[in-house]
Design a protein around this motif. Sequence first.
Motif, PDB file in Angstrom:
ATOM      1  N   ALA A 101      44.619  43.896  41.421  1.00  0.00           N
ATOM      2  CA  ALA A 101      46.005  43.723  40.985  1.00  0.00           C
ATOM      3  C   ALA A 101      46.485  42.311  41.320  1.00  0.00           C
ATOM      4  O   ALA A 101      46.211  41.798  42.421  1.00  0.00           O
ATOM      5  CB  ALA A 101      46.896  44.759  41.646  1.00  0.00           C
ATOM      6  N   GLY A 102      47.172  41.718  40.373  1.00  0.00           N
ATOM      7  CA  GLY A 102      47.640  40.350  40.533  1.00  0.00           C
ATOM      8  C   GLY A 102      46.669  39.310  40.003  1.00  0.00           C
ATOM      9  O   GLY A 102      47.020  38.130  39.894  1.00  0.00           O
TER      10      GLY A 102
ATOM     11  N   SER B  60      48.614  38.231  36.126  1.00  0.00           N
ATOM     12  CA  SER B  60      49.383  39.202  36.915  1.00  0.00           C
ATOM     13  C   SER B  60      49.055  40.632  36.512  1.00  0.00           C
ATOM     14  O   SER B  60      49.951  41.456  36.312  1.00  0.00           O
ATOM     15  CB  SER B  60      50.889  38.935  36.769  1.00  0.00           C
TER      16      SER B  60
ATOM     17  N   GLN C 143      48.101  44.448  36.425  1.00  0.00           N
ATOM     18  CA  GLN C 143      48.481  45.591  37.252  1.00  0.00           C
ATOM     19  C   GLN C 143      47.637  46.799  36.860  1.00  0.00           C
ATOM     20  O   GLN C 143      47.065  46.840  35.762  1.00  0.00           O
ATOM     21  CB  GLN C 143      49.956  45.892  37.076  1.00  0.00           C
TER      22      GLN C 143
ATOM     23  N   SER D  87      44.122  48.689  42.498  1.00  0.00           N
ATOM     24  CA  SER D  87      45.332  48.457  43.297  1.00  0.00           C
ATOM     25  C   SER D  87      44.980  48.006  44.697  1.00  0.00           C
ATOM     26  O   SER D  87      43.839  48.045  45.121  1.00  0.00           O
ATOM     27  CB  SER D  87      46.173  49.723  43.349  1.00  0.00           C
TER      28      SER D  87
END
Length: 120
Positions: A14-15, A85, A87, A120
């Motif tokens: 994530a990111g 970014s 997710q 995540s």
Amino acid sequence: QVQLVESGGGLVQAGGSLRLSCAASGHTFNNYAMGWFRQALGKEREFVGDIVWSGVRTSYADSIKGLFTISGDNAKNTVYLQMNSLQPEDTAVYYCAARCHGLGYDRGSWGQGTQVTVSS
């Protein structure tokens, strides 16, 4: 007939970011636009964005606007999807599609898809 081959999918945290590529071959002279769609497990396929070669116009789904960027190289018949970014909800199979002028993507050509998994 147009053949589309996607590449660049994979696993990312994530990111993070990924860049997908889609190369078209075959009868590409009728290609008016190329786009990206995605389908998450158990969900319907959704439009991500596309690029119209004449005028080099791009359009995006509201959900990814400002995060994903579509670009293309008309000479190479290749379109790219830069995803930033990322997710977990972006996890899906991403498909490339091409269409002729006046026709929708449902009547165009599709790639086999590339899996994008965001942890995540």
